[in-house]
Write a protein that holds these residues in place. Structure first.
Motif, mmCIF file in Angstrom:
data_model
loop_
_atom_site.group_PDB
_atom_site.id
_atom_site.type_symbol
_atom_site.label_atom_id
_atom_site.label_comp_id
_atom_site.label_asym_id
_atom_site.label_seq_id
_atom_site.Cartn_x
_atom_site.Cartn_y
_atom_site.Cartn_z
ATOM 1 N N LEU A 68 0.830 -1.207 0.000
ATOM 2 C CA LEU A 68 0.000 0.000 0.000
ATOM 3 C C LEU A 68 0.864 1.257 0.000
ATOM 4 O O LEU A 68 0.570 2.240 -0.704
ATOM 5 N N LEU A 69 1.948 1.233 0.753
ATOM 6 C CA LEU A 69 2.815 2.407 0.849
ATOM 7 C C LEU A 69 3.521 2.713 -0.466
ATOM 8 O O LEU A 69 3.681 3.884 -0.834
ATOM 9 N N VAL A 70 3.960 1.684 -1.174
ATOM 10 C CA VAL A 70 4.705 1.947 -2.410
ATOM 11 C C VAL A 70 3.798 2.379 -3.555
ATOM 12 O O VAL A 70 4.258 3.022 -4.504
ATOM 13 N N HIS A 71 2.522 2.043 -3.474
ATOM 14 C CA HIS A 71 1.618 2.347 -4.589
ATOM 15 C C HIS A 71 0.820 3.633 -4.417
ATOM 16 O O HIS A 71 0.229 4.114 -5.384
ATOM 17 N N THR A 72 0.756 4.166 -3.198
ATOM 18 C CA THR A 72 -0.193 5.247 -2.932
ATOM 19 C C THR A 72 0.486 6.453 -2.287
ATOM 20 O O THR A 72 1.657 6.411 -1.925
ATOM 21 N N ARG A 73 -0.309 7.501 -2.086
ATOM 22 C CA ARG A 73 0.127 8.639 -1.276
ATOM 23 C C ARG A 73 -0.973 8.943 -0.261
ATOM 24 O O ARG A 73 -2.134 8.549 -0.435
ATOM 25 N N ARG A 74 -0.621 9.623 0.781
ATOM 26 C CA ARG A 74 -1.569 9.904 1.864
ATOM 27 C C ARG A 74 -2.805 10.633 1.340
ATOM 28 O O ARG A 74 -2.707 11.483 0.463
ATOM 29 N N LEU A 100 -4.464 6.162 4.493
ATOM 30 C CA LEU A 100 -5.387 5.755 3.434
ATOM 31 C C LEU A 100 -6.760 5.406 4.003
ATOM 32 O O LEU A 100 -6.890 5.035 5.162
ATOM 33 N N SER A 101 -7.768 5.507 3.157
ATOM 34 C CA SER A 101 -9.122 5.091 3.512
ATOM 35 C C SER A 101 -9.542 3.944 2.604
ATOM 36 O O SER A 101 -9.182 3.938 1.419
ATOM 37 N N PRO A 102 -10.307 2.983 3.135
ATOM 38 C CA PRO A 102 -10.803 1.918 2.277
ATOM 39 C C PRO A 102 -12.073 2.346 1.559
ATOM 40 O O PRO A 102 -12.886 3.105 2.094
ATOM 41 N N ARG A 103 -12.244 1.902 0.349
ATOM 42 C CA ARG A 103 -13.502 2.041 -0.383
ATOM 43 C C ARG A 103 -13.959 0.620 -0.709
ATOM 44 O O ARG A 103 -13.346 -0.077 -1.499
ATOM 45 N N PHE A 104 -15.019 0.192 -0.036
ATOM 46 C CA PHE A 104 -15.440 -1.200 -0.152
ATOM 47 C C PHE A 104 -16.313 -1.429 -1.381
ATOM 48 O O PHE A 104 -17.142 -0.589 -1.741
ATOM 49 N N VAL A 105 -16.122 -2.593 -1.994
ATOM 50 C CA VAL A 105 -17.024 -3.046 -3.047
ATOM 51 C C VAL A 105 -17.605 -4.386 -2.620
ATOM 52 O O VAL A 105 -16.931 -5.187 -1.957
ATOM 53 N N ALA A 120 -16.500 2.439 -8.181
ATOM 54 C CA ALA A 120 -15.862 2.878 -6.927
ATOM 55 C C ALA A 120 -14.644 3.758 -7.156
ATOM 56 O O ALA A 120 -14.142 4.377 -6.215
ATOM 57 N N ILE A 121 -14.153 3.827 -8.379
ATOM 58 C CA ILE A 121 -12.973 4.643 -8.666
ATOM 59 C C ILE A 121 -13.350 6.115 -8.657
ATOM 60 O O ILE A 121 -14.305 6.532 -9.314
ATOM 61 N N HIS A 122 -12.590 6.913 -7.927
ATOM 62 C CA HIS A 122 -12.855 8.342 -7.808
ATOM 63 C C HIS A 122 -11.682 9.163 -8.352
ATOM 64 O O HIS A 122 -10.521 8.859 -8.077
ATOM 65 N N ASP A 123 -12.014 10.189 -9.106
ATOM 66 C CA ASP A 123 -11.020 11.150 -9.594
ATOM 67 C C ASP A 123 -11.710 12.504 -9.681
ATOM 68 O O ASP A 123 -12.019 13.018 -10.744
ATOM 69 N N SER A 124 -11.988 13.043 -8.510
ATOM 70 C CA SER A 124 -12.779 14.273 -8.412
ATOM 71 C C SER A 124 -12.229 15.133 -7.284
ATOM 72 O O SER A 124 -11.786 14.607 -6.259
ATOM 73 N N PRO A 125 -12.260 16.457 -7.429
ATOM 74 C CA PRO A 125 -11.808 17.325 -6.324
ATOM 75 C C PRO A 125 -12.714 17.259 -5.103
ATOM 76 O O PRO A 125 -12.348 17.744 -4.038
ATOM 77 N N HIS A 126 -13.871 16.620 -5.248
ATOM 78 C CA HIS A 126 -14.819 16.539 -4.145
ATOM 79 C C HIS A 126 -14.736 15.210 -3.382
ATOM 80 O O HIS A 126 -15.475 15.014 -2.415
ATOM 81 N N GLN A 127 -13.847 14.324 -3.811
ATOM 82 C CA GLN A 127 -13.729 13.013 -3.170
ATOM 83 C C GLN A 127 -12.257 12.632 -3.049
ATOM 84 O O GLN A 127 -11.405 13.140 -3.787
ATOM 85 N N ALA A 128 -11.991 11.747 -2.115
ATOM 86 C CA ALA A 128 -10.622 11.222 -2.009
ATOM 87 C C ALA A 128 -10.310 10.424 -3.266
ATOM 88 O O ALA A 128 -11.092 9.561 -3.678
ATOM 89 N N PRO A 129 -9.177 10.700 -3.913
ATOM 90 C CA PRO A 129 -8.858 9.991 -5.148
ATOM 91 C C PRO A 129 -8.458 8.541 -4.887
ATOM 92 O O PRO A 129 -7.900 8.216 -3.844
ATOM 93 N N THR A 130 -8.750 7.698 -5.843
ATOM 94 C CA THR A 130 -8.373 6.290 -5.743
ATOM 95 C C THR A 130 -6.892 6.134 -6.064
ATOM 96 O O THR A 130 -6.402 6.673 -7.060
ATOM 97 N N GLY A 131 -6.182 5.380 -5.217
ATOM 98 C CA GLY A 131 -4.756 5.162 -5.455
ATOM 99 C C GLY A 131 -4.398 3.744 -5.812
ATOM 100 O O GLY A 131 -3.347 3.491 -6.405
ATOM 101 N N LEU A 132 -5.267 2.792 -5.462
ATOM 102 C CA LEU A 132 -4.916 1.383 -5.611
ATOM 103 C C LEU A 132 -6.181 0.538 -5.557
ATOM 104 O O LEU A 132 -7.144 0.879 -4.874
ATOM 105 N N PRO A 165 -2.651 0.949 -10.147
ATOM 106 C CA PRO A 165 -1.978 -0.317 -9.831
ATOM 107 C C PRO A 165 -2.944 -1.280 -9.136
ATOM 108 O O PRO A 165 -3.957 -0.858 -8.561
ATOM 109 N N VAL A 166 -2.606 -2.572 -9.195
ATOM 110 C CA VAL A 166 -3.429 -3.605 -8.561
ATOM 111 C C VAL A 166 -2.531 -4.494 -7.711
ATOM 112 O O VAL A 166 -1.512 -5.003 -8.186
ATOM 113 N N HIS A 167 -2.941 -4.664 -6.452
ATOM 114 C CA HIS A 167 -2.206 -5.519 -5.518
ATOM 115 C C HIS A 167 -3.046 -6.741 -5.186
ATOM 116 O O HIS A 167 -4.270 -6.644 -5.045
#
Length: 337
Positions: A68-74, A100-105, A120-132, A165-167
């Motif tokens: 999680l640490l190598v693939h994402t940012r806070r 990080l926060s979890p986004r459950f599916v 569940a993928i987010h890329d918006s200034p109004h939501q936490a962006p998806t990193g992984l 990325p996918v882990h």
């Protein structure tokens, strides 16, 4: 009375061959990446599962969290299946360590739908962006269930479309491979990183591996050190891991057969078991009072875990004798009476 321990496949003891290998292991300082036995284990795992690099760590929680640490940012989100181990049983690490926060599916029997992942993928200034995006195979809380290869590939395709990325939390990846009738590298294919546990089912006393591309190795080792995973003469432990990779996967066929026999036997005794979920080495049963039921079986010499107020888990493993299921069912029947 012999105690029959069905709590987990982590309760196994090192085999005689493992103990011999550990005693004779050639060692060096792994902090300097100079332990030859650790290197051999890492190279063997990478070759076996189709990756450029593998890094040995003390635990599966550490390998998952380093991924999680190598693939994402806070501040980002990680898409995970409901009841995923990386969230449920790694106590708040993704929030505390990586921010990080979890986004459950949803994931029926541990298998997510690709459209749910895409939504569940987010890329918006109004939501936490998806990193992984993180998958789990086998899926522990769903019953040790297996995610089919085509389901993994569908999620990987969604990730590629989104540039994510996918882990894979592949703690029991060889259980999945055995159940699917494929090789471990087939289950690992298409992921950016994969975590594999050597002490769950394979019988090693300690250790997990994080597999990934060569360009991530330096960062993986830096985070391993940051989390306290820098080890010294770790070849003594890695020697057992080598035996686990050589001998462990083929022994899982017996574990799976024992779990199926146990699940069917529990149903005959009147317990509620979803046999569709009994796909590998785990059996979950619904009972009125799980802690009381587990305590009653403990007095009968059968150890299990209560995993909720009304749910218990049995896990088969290599250290159980061949007659363990028959004997356990007899004791359970007497305890219920």
């Amino acid at each position: 009375m012999q105690v029959l321990d069905f709590r987990s496949d982590t309760v196994t003891r090192p085999s005689p061959r493992m103990r011999q290998a550990m005693a004779a292991a050639e060692v060096g300082d792994d902090g300097y990446h100079e332990d030859p036995t650790v290197k051999r284990l890492e190279e063997m795992a990478a070759e076996m599962l189709g990756f450029e690099r593998a890094v040995y760590m003390p635990s599966g929680t550490m390998t998952n969290q380093v991924a999680l640490l190598v693939h994402t940012r806070r501040g980002q989100e990680v898409i995970v299946t409901e009841r995923a181990h990386v969230y449920e049983y790694e106590p708040g690490a993704m929030a505390n360590l990586a921010g990080l926060s979890p986004r459950f599916v949803p994931a029926s029997y541990g298998v997510p739908e690709p459209e749910d992942v895409r939504y569940a993928i987010h890329d918006s200034p109004h939501q936490a962006p998806t990193g992984l995006i993180a998958l789990e195979n086998t899926h522990n809380a769903a019953g040790g269930t297996v995610v089919p290869l085509e389901a993994q590939r569908a999620v990987q395709a969604v990730a590629r479309e989104a540039g994510l990325p996918v882990h894979l939390d592949g703690a029991r990846i060889f259980n999945a491979a055995v159940a699917l009738g494929v090789e471990g590298r087939d289950v690992a294919a298409g992921f950016d990183t994969v975590s594999v546990c050597l002490s769950k089912g394979l019988g090693a006393p300690v250790g997990s591996l994080l597999l990934g591309p060569a360009e991530l190795e330096g960062e993986i080792r830096r985070y391993r050190k940051m989390l306290g995973g820098g080890m010294r003469q770790a070849g003594i432990l890695a020697a057992a891991g080598i035996i686990a990779l050589q001998e462990g996967p083929q022994a899982l066929v017996r574990d799976h057969a024992m779990a199926r026999e146990l699940g069917e036997g529990l149903v005959k005794l009147g317990l509620e078991v979803d046999l569709r979920s009994v796909q590998t080495n785990m059996v979950f049963a619904s009972v009125a009072d799980a802690p009381a039921f587990a305590a009653r079986l403990r007095r009968a010499g059968v150890l299990i875990n209560a995993v909720g107020p009304a749910r218990v888990r049995f896990v088969t493993h290599r250290d159980l004798p061949d007659e363990a299921v028959t004997e356990a069912l007899s004791r359970i029947e007497n305890a219920l009476a």
